[in-house]
Design a protein around this motif. Structure first.
Motif, PDB file in Angstrom:
ATOM      1  N   ALA A 150       0.811  -1.219   0.000  1.00 65.45           N
ATOM      2  CA  ALA A 150       0.000   0.000   0.000  1.00 65.45           C
ATOM      3  C   ALA A 150       0.849   1.276   0.000  1.00 65.45           C
ATOM      4  CB  ALA A 150      -0.959  -0.013   1.197  1.00 65.45           C
ATOM      5  N   PRO A 151       1.950   1.355   0.766  1.00 69.26           N
ATOM      6  CA  PRO A 151       2.765   2.577   0.719  1.00 69.26           C
ATOM      7  C   PRO A 151       3.306   2.878  -0.678  1.00 69.26           C
ATOM      8  CG  PRO A 151       3.333   1.273   2.646  1.00 69.26           C
ATOM      9  CD  PRO A 151       2.439   0.417   1.793  1.00 69.26           C
ATOM     10  N   GLN A 156       3.069   6.105  -5.624  1.00 69.63           N
ATOM     11  CA  GLN A 156       2.959   6.123  -7.082  1.00 69.63           C
ATOM     12  C   GLN A 156       1.844   7.080  -7.525  1.00 69.63           C
ATOM     13  OE1 GLN A 156       2.647   2.211  -8.724  1.00 69.63           O
ATOM     14  NE2 GLN A 156       2.693   2.898 -10.852  1.00 69.63           N
ATOM     15  N   LEU A 157       0.716   7.037  -6.829  1.00 75.67           N
ATOM     16  CA  LEU A 157      -0.405   7.916  -7.170  1.00 75.67           C
ATOM     17  C   LEU A 157      -0.087   9.369  -6.835  1.00 75.67           C
ATOM     18  CD1 LEU A 157      -3.397   5.703  -5.970  1.00 75.67           C
ATOM     19  CD2 LEU A 157      -2.661   6.118  -8.326  1.00 75.67           C
ATOM     20  N   ASP A 182     -10.259  10.921 -14.055  1.00 80.07           N
ATOM     21  CA  ASP A 182      -8.847  10.841 -14.431  1.00 80.07           C
ATOM     22  C   ASP A 182      -8.110   9.895 -13.489  1.00 80.07           C
ATOM     23  OD1 ASP A 182      -9.282  12.619 -16.470  1.00 80.07           O
ATOM     24  OD2 ASP A 182      -8.537  14.366 -15.373  1.00 80.07           O
ATOM     25  N   LEU A 183      -8.433  10.003 -12.216  1.00 73.41           N
ATOM     26  CA  LEU A 183      -7.823   9.125 -11.214  1.00 73.41           C
ATOM     27  C   LEU A 183      -8.274   7.680 -11.428  1.00 73.41           C
ATOM     28  CD1 LEU A 183      -6.135   8.767  -8.679  1.00 73.41           C
ATOM     29  CD2 LEU A 183      -8.087   9.525  -7.325  1.00 73.41           C
ATOM     30  N   LYS A 184      -9.553   7.499 -11.654  1.00 73.89           N
ATOM     31  CA  LYS A 184     -10.109   6.157 -11.892  1.00 73.89           C
ATOM     32  C   LYS A 184      -9.475   5.516 -13.126  1.00 73.89           C
ATOM     33  CE  LYS A 184     -14.586   3.885 -12.707  1.00 73.89           C
ATOM     34  NZ  LYS A 184     -14.392   3.432 -14.086  1.00 73.89           N
ATOM     35  N   ASN A 185      -9.391   6.278 -14.216  1.00 69.50           N
ATOM     36  CA  ASN A 185      -8.828   5.728 -15.461  1.00 69.50           C
ATOM     37  C   ASN A 185      -7.358   5.336 -15.284  1.00 69.50           C
ATOM     38  OD1 ASN A 185     -11.255   6.090 -16.799  1.00 69.50           O
ATOM     39  ND2 ASN A 185     -10.695   8.102 -17.609  1.00 69.50           N
ATOM     40  N   HIS A 186      -6.619   6.178 -14.551  1.00 69.19           N
ATOM     41  CA  HIS A 186      -5.199   5.866 -14.330  1.00 69.19           C
ATOM     42  C   HIS A 186      -5.045   4.575 -13.527  1.00 69.19           C
ATOM     43  CE1 HIS A 186      -0.941   6.390 -13.609  1.00 69.19           C
ATOM     44  NE2 HIS A 186      -1.159   6.261 -12.308  1.00 69.19           N
ATOM     45  N   ASN A 189      -5.865   1.634 -15.653  1.00 71.59           N
ATOM     46  CA  ASN A 189      -4.781   1.383 -16.614  1.00 71.59           C
ATOM     47  C   ASN A 189      -3.592   0.678 -15.958  1.00 71.59           C
ATOM     48  OD1 ASN A 189      -6.158   2.502 -18.778  1.00 71.59           O
ATOM     49  ND2 ASN A 189      -5.299   4.555 -18.461  1.00 71.59           N
ATOM     50  N   MET A 190      -3.498   0.806 -14.636  1.00 70.16           N
ATOM     51  CA  MET A 190      -2.451   0.092 -13.894  1.00 70.16           C
ATOM     52  C   MET A 190      -2.815  -1.376 -13.700  1.00 70.16           C
ATOM     53  SD  MET A 190      -1.707   2.960 -10.933  1.00 70.16           S
ATOM     54  CE  MET A 190      -0.516   1.950 -10.032  1.00 70.16           C
TER      55      MET A 190
END
Length: 244
Positions: A150-151, A156-157, A182-186, A189-190
Motif C-alpha cells: 500500500a505505501p 505512485q499515485l 482521471d484518477l479512476k482511469n489511471h 490502466n495500472m
C-alpha cells in the motif's frame, strides 16, 4: 527562513507521531481480530461436535434438519478461520493495507480528493477518524484499494498527480484537485480493479444547504432549529447517531 524550517520540522514530527499512532492502532486491531476469531473458532468447533452427535443419533426425518445445521456451522467455521488467517497475514506483512480515495465536498469543495493509505483491518475506521471534529462534515469514500504494498501504491499515485496537489508548499499533504475519472482511469490502466462510487453523497452538507434555504423563508423552522441546537449535548448526540 528559520521559522519556516522550524514549522516544517514540527509538521514532520507531527506526521511521524501520527504514523506511529496509526501503526499501533493497526497492531491492536489485528491482535483483537485474531483473539476474537480464535474464540469464535473454538465455540463453533464445540457446536459442530454437538451437531455431529445429533446427526448420528437422529432418525431419518430429523437427520436432514441436523445435517443442514451442521453444514451452516461448518460454513461459519471456515469464515472465522479465513478471518483469522487474514488478520495474521496483515499483521506479518508490514506493507499490506488499503489505499483510499475520499472527498469532503462540504469542507474542501468539489473535485478535491484525499489519496491516503491505512493498514487497519477495518479501513473505514480510519476514514471515520479523519471526519472527526477537525472538519465540519464527514468524508465520502470513492474507492478502497487493497494492496500488498500500500505505501508504494500511495507514493505512485501521489507522484503521478503531483501537479494537482492542493497544498503546493507542504508536499506531505495528501489532497489533490483533479477529475475523479482521471484518477479512476489511471488506476484501471495500472491493472487495478476495485469498486468505485463516483458521486459524493455529502449527505450532511447537502441537508445543511437545504435547511439553510428553508430557514430563509420559514422563521418558525429557524426558531425550532435554534431551540434544538441550544438543548442538544454534542457528545450524547454523536453517540445516538453512531448507534442509529
Amino acid at each position: 527562513m528559520a521559522q519556516e524550517l522550524r514549522a516544517m520540522e514540527l509538521e514532520e514530527q507531527r506526521e511521524i507521531r501520527e504514523r506511529i499512532r496509526e501503526e499501533e492502532k493497526a497492531r491492536k486491531e489485528f491482535e483483537k481480530a485474531m483473539k476474537d476469531a480464535e474464540k469464535e473458532e473454538q465455540t463453533l468447533k464445540k457446536l459442530i461436535e454437538k451437531a455431529e452427535a445429533q446427526v448420528s443419533r437422529a432418525n431419518e426425518e430429523q437427520k436432514a434438519l441436523f445435517q443442514q445445521k451442521l453444514e451452516e456451522l461448518q460454513g461459519k467455521l471456515e469464515a472465522a478461520e479465513e478471518k483469522n488467517q487474514r488478520a495474521i497475514s496483515m499483521a506479518q506483512q508490514t506493507k499490506t493495507g488499503n489505499v483510499y480515495i475520499i472527498s469532503n465536498v462540504g469542507s474542501f469543495g468539489e473535485d478535491v480528493y484525499k489519496i491516503g493509505m491505512t493498514r487497519r483491518l477495518e479501513p473505514l475506521d480510519r476514514v471515520r477518524e479523519l471526519g472527526d471534529a477537525s472538519v465540519p462534515f464527514e468524508f465520502d469514500v470513492h474507492a478502497m484499494i487493497y494492496s500488498d504494498d500500500a505505501p508504494a501504491l500511495e507514493r505512485q499515485l501521489h507522484k503521478k498527480f503531483l501537479k494537482n496537489q492542493l497544498n503546493k508548499i507542504n508536499p506531505r499533504k495528501e489532497f489533490f484537485r483533479l477529475e475523479l475519472n482521471d484518477l479512476k482511469n489511471h488506476i484501471e490502466n495500472m491493472g487495478i480493479n476495485c469498486k468505485w462510487t463516483l458521486l459524493a453523497e455529502a449527505k450532511q452538507y447537502r441537508e445543511t444547504l437545504k435547511l439553510e434555504e428553508e430557514m430563509k423563508t420559514n422563521k418558525s423552522m429557524e426558531a425550532e432549529w435554534k431551540r434544538f441546537q441550544e438543548v442538544t449535548d454534542p457528545v450524547i448526540y454523536d453517540e445516538v447517531i453512531e448507534e442509529v
